[in-house]
Motif scaffolding. Structure first.
Motif, mmCIF file in Angstrom:
data_model
loop_
_atom_site.group_PDB
_atom_site.id
_atom_site.type_symbol
_atom_site.label_atom_id
_atom_site.label_comp_id
_atom_site.label_asym_id
_atom_site.label_seq_id
_atom_site.Cartn_x
_atom_site.Cartn_y
_atom_site.Cartn_z
ATOM 1 N N THR A 3 0.833 -1.207 0.000
ATOM 2 C CA THR A 3 0.000 0.000 0.000
ATOM 3 C C THR A 3 0.865 1.253 0.000
ATOM 4 N N ARG A 4 1.972 1.220 0.761
ATOM 5 C CA ARG A 4 2.882 2.367 0.809
ATOM 6 C C ARG A 4 3.492 2.637 -0.561
ATOM 7 N N LEU A 5 3.890 1.567 -1.235
ATOM 8 C CA LEU A 5 4.481 1.719 -2.567
ATOM 9 C C LEU A 5 3.458 2.280 -3.548
ATOM 10 N N GLU A 6 2.233 1.793 -3.470
ATOM 11 C CA GLU A 6 1.191 2.284 -4.368
ATOM 12 C C GLU A 6 0.910 3.755 -4.109
ATOM 13 N N THR A 7 1.008 4.166 -2.838
ATOM 14 C CA THR A 7 0.816 5.579 -2.494
ATOM 15 C C THR A 7 1.967 6.415 -3.022
ATOM 16 N N TYR A 8 3.209 5.906 -2.850
ATOM 17 C CA TYR A 8 4.398 6.642 -3.295
ATOM 18 C C TYR A 8 4.383 6.844 -4.815
ATOM 19 N N PHE A 9 4.016 5.803 -5.545
ATOM 20 C CA PHE A 9 4.015 5.887 -7.006
ATOM 21 C C PHE A 9 2.687 6.412 -7.561
ATOM 22 N N LYS A 10 1.770 6.793 -6.675
ATOM 23 C CA LYS A 10 0.492 7.426 -7.048
ATOM 24 C C LYS A 10 -0.323 6.542 -7.995
ATOM 25 N N PHE A 11 -0.497 5.293 -7.590
ATOM 26 C CA PHE A 11 -1.263 4.355 -8.405
ATOM 27 C C PHE A 11 -2.700 4.826 -8.600
ATOM 28 N N ALA A 12 -3.315 5.299 -7.545
ATOM 29 C CA ALA A 12 -4.722 5.716 -7.632
ATOM 30 C C ALA A 12 -4.890 6.878 -8.606
ATOM 31 N N GLU A 13 -3.980 7.857 -8.514
ATOM 32 C CA GLU A 13 -4.057 9.029 -9.386
ATOM 33 C C GLU A 13 -3.924 8.654 -10.855
ATOM 34 N N HIS A 14 -3.050 7.677 -11.136
ATOM 35 C CA HIS A 14 -2.796 7.281 -12.526
ATOM 36 C C HIS A 14 -3.601 6.053 -12.937
ATOM 37 N N GLN A 15 -4.464 5.572 -12.045
ATOM 38 C CA GLN A 15 -5.263 4.367 -12.302
ATOM 39 C C GLN A 15 -4.373 3.207 -12.746
ATOM 40 N N ALA A 16 -3.275 3.039 -12.027
ATOM 41 C CA ALA A 16 -2.278 2.031 -12.370
ATOM 42 C C ALA A 16 -2.497 0.739 -11.580
ATOM 43 N N THR A 17 -2.027 -0.365 -12.138
ATOM 44 C CA THR A 17 -2.026 -1.657 -11.451
ATOM 45 C C THR A 17 -0.644 -2.265 -11.586
ATOM 46 N N TRP A 18 -0.294 -3.137 -10.655
ATOM 47 C CA TRP A 18 1.030 -3.763 -10.702
ATOM 48 C C TRP A 18 1.214 -4.570 -11.988
ATOM 49 N N ALA A 314 2.428 2.893 -24.237
ATOM 50 C CA ALA A 314 1.336 2.367 -25.054
ATOM 51 C C ALA A 314 0.748 1.099 -24.440
ATOM 52 N N ALA A 315 1.575 0.373 -23.668
ATOM 53 C CA ALA A 315 1.104 -0.842 -23.000
ATOM 54 C C ALA A 315 0.426 -0.532 -21.669
ATOM 55 N N GLY A 316 0.331 0.751 -21.314
ATOM 56 C CA GLY A 316 -0.387 1.135 -20.109
ATOM 57 C C GLY A 316 0.466 1.668 -18.981
ATOM 58 N N GLY A 317 1.787 1.732 -19.169
ATOM 59 C CA GLY A 317 2.677 2.219 -18.115
ATOM 60 C C GLY A 317 2.469 3.699 -17.828
ATOM 61 N N ARG A 318 2.308 4.052 -16.558
ATOM 62 C CA ARG A 318 2.076 5.444 -16.190
ATOM 63 C C ARG A 318 2.924 5.908 -15.003
ATOM 64 N N THR A 319 3.612 4.991 -14.324
ATOM 65 C CA THR A 319 4.370 5.368 -13.134
ATOM 66 C C THR A 319 5.821 4.902 -13.229
ATOM 67 N N GLY A 320 6.585 5.242 -12.190
ATOM 68 C CA GLY A 320 7.989 4.845 -12.145
ATOM 69 C C GLY A 320 8.206 3.355 -12.051
ATOM 70 N N VAL A 321 7.161 2.606 -11.693
ATOM 71 C CA VAL A 321 7.303 1.142 -11.608
ATOM 72 C C VAL A 321 7.650 0.559 -12.973
ATOM 73 N N THR A 322 7.120 1.174 -14.032
ATOM 74 C CA THR A 322 7.457 0.729 -15.391
ATOM 75 C C THR A 322 8.957 0.861 -15.638
ATOM 76 N N ALA A 323 9.525 2.017 -15.306
ATOM 77 C CA ALA A 323 10.965 2.243 -15.494
ATOM 78 C C ALA A 323 11.792 1.332 -14.592
ATOM 79 N N ILE A 324 11.348 1.135 -13.364
ATOM 80 C CA ILE A 324 12.082 0.265 -12.429
ATOM 81 C C ILE A 324 12.102 -1.168 -12.947
#
Length: 435
Positions: A3-18, A314-324
């Motif tokens: 949950t902390r990681l999702e908050t840090y990477f702003k998953f909710a704001e970007h509607q992102a999923t792991w 294009a595959a849906g990446g919106r946060t730093g998790v994609t780059a990591i």
């Protein structure tokens, strides 16, 4: 922890999923994997040991991408830049007779200057000077650029002495496999399958293996070979030879290629703010400049953001998790580089071509009825692929925009940075012609 990681990477704001972010990172990595072997092939011509440069390429791409993801929280992957590695090898080392150690010293100095420009807010102001009206044209121009690269890599278009380019051999197995990949990805996209790029690349690769079109030659590889280039840079030599011209080129090309890539990827991902600014720009530039410094210490040319990041977006990446994710895969590649190298052009080319198609869609937002916007946008859009340079295309766009603003009486005092940039670009063209 999750949950902390999702908050840090702003998953909710970007509607992102792991799942989506990790798949996007894998997609970006697959489209970028060629750099693991192309960069060492180019730099080794300077006398740098091939195995050492292979390791440093993977390591710098890993660290740079992870830095970008953690610090800036953007789906931007980094690696040693194409074009800059060619300038390093063919112009600086082979053309000027500079040792590769001294050339690495010049790369280090350019990275340090980048950091100083970032801390001083100058790089951020340069991005702010680019008219927001040109953002969509930069994205579209880079879309055409990477589509052109994909078509060439696939063999669908080839060089021609009579017409510059022409249709390739449509009976070639590689071309047919690439076309299969394009059709498959297009169908998956029509069905809104988020992992369409990755599925298309892997399916095309699997079919190529089944048809014996993938040539794999296993080789021995020692990651500790990096000791042959790590910390071998000659900073004192770069200072003594007054390498201002070399440092300026490293600075100029990286700065404006990076700005073009940044604008294009963030525009495509919908990450540009309502006031047309890019959030956390200072962190993006800090990660980029730090990666260049690390790259020079490890033994490779300038590290920069990669337009192939668009495939992950294009595959849906919106946060730093994609780059990591991309960075972690580059780190793993240090130990399995020969396997990664087995991914052929015909498998990755379809992804580049269709990512290009997605990026060109942004051109619909350009006001084509207003000449002062339409003409600079068109020049940007067309010259990026035709000159094979993001920086050159951006130059044409900025110069023409500034001229039209001044000629029509729309020039504003607060746009002084735009006019300064236009003059610098104009000076660059004059210098290139004179030399």
């Amino acid at each position: 922890m999750r949950t902390r990681l999702e908050t840090y990477f702003k998953f909710a704001e970007h509607q992102a999923t792991w799942r989506t972010e990790i798949l996007a990172g894998l997609t970006t990595f697959i489209t970028m994997a060629y750099i693991i072997f192309v960069n060492p092939a180019i730099l080794s011509q300077t006398g740098m040991p091939l195995a050492a440069v292979t390791t440093s390429t993977c390591l710098c791409a890993a660290l740079g991408s992870i830095l970008m993801g953690v610090i800036a929280n953007y789906p931007l992957a980094l690696a040693p830049g194409m074009g800059l590695n060619a300038y390093f090898t063919y112009t600086v080392v082979k053309g000027m007779g500079v040792s590769w150690q001294t050339a690495l010293g010049a790369v280090f100095l350019s990275g340090v200057i980048f950091l100083l420009l970032t801390f001083g807010g100058i790089r951020q102001r340069l991005v702010g000077a680019i008219p927001h009206q040109l953002h969509a044209s930069v994205a579209g121009g880079i879309g055409l650029f990477i589509a052109f690269i994909g078509l060439h890599n696939a063999g669908i278009i080839v060089p021609s002495a009579a017409t510059v380019v022409t249709l390739g051999n449509m009976h070639s197995p590689a071309v047919l496999l690439a076309i299969f990949g394009i059709v498959l990805i297009a169908i998956l996209q029509a069905y809104r399958v988020k992992a369409s790029m990755l599925i298309g690349v892997l399916a095309t690769l699997a079919l190529g293996i089944a048809l014996h079109q993938v040539k794999y030659q296993p080789s021995t590889f020692n990651p500790m070979a990096i000791r042959d280039t790590a910390f071998h840079l000659d900073i004192r030599g770069a200072l003594k030879m007054n390498a201002l011209e070399i440092i300026f080129v490293f600075l100029f090309v990286d700065l404006f290629d990076n700005i073009g890539t940044l604008v294009a990827v963030t525009e495509r991902a919908g990450l540009i703010a309502e006031d047309h600014t890019i959030p956390r720009l200072d962190k993006i530039f800090f990660a980029d400049a730090t990666s260049t410094v690390i790259g020079s210490l490890a033994g490779t040319s300038t590290v920069t953001s990669y337009i192939e990041s668009s495939a992950g977006v294009a595959a849906g990446g919106r946060t730093g998790v994609t780059a990591i994710t991309t960075g972690i895969l580059f780190f793993i590649a240090i130990f399995v580089a020969p396997v990664v190298g087995a991914i052929p052009d015909f498998a990755t080319a379809p992804a580049l071509i269709l990512v290009g198609a997605l990026m060109v869609a942004g051109a619909a937002r350009i006001n084509w009825d207003e000449p002062t916007i339409a003409i600079p946008s068109f020049l940007t859009l067309i010259t990026i692929p035709l000159t094979y340079s993001i920086a050159t295309g951006l130059s044409f766009g900025l110069i023409s925009f500034a001229i039209l603003e001044l000629a029509t009486g729309k020039g504003r005092r607060e746009h002084w940075m735009l006019y300064l940039l236009a003059l610098l670009f104009l000076g660059r063209f004059i210098y290139l012609h004179a030399s």
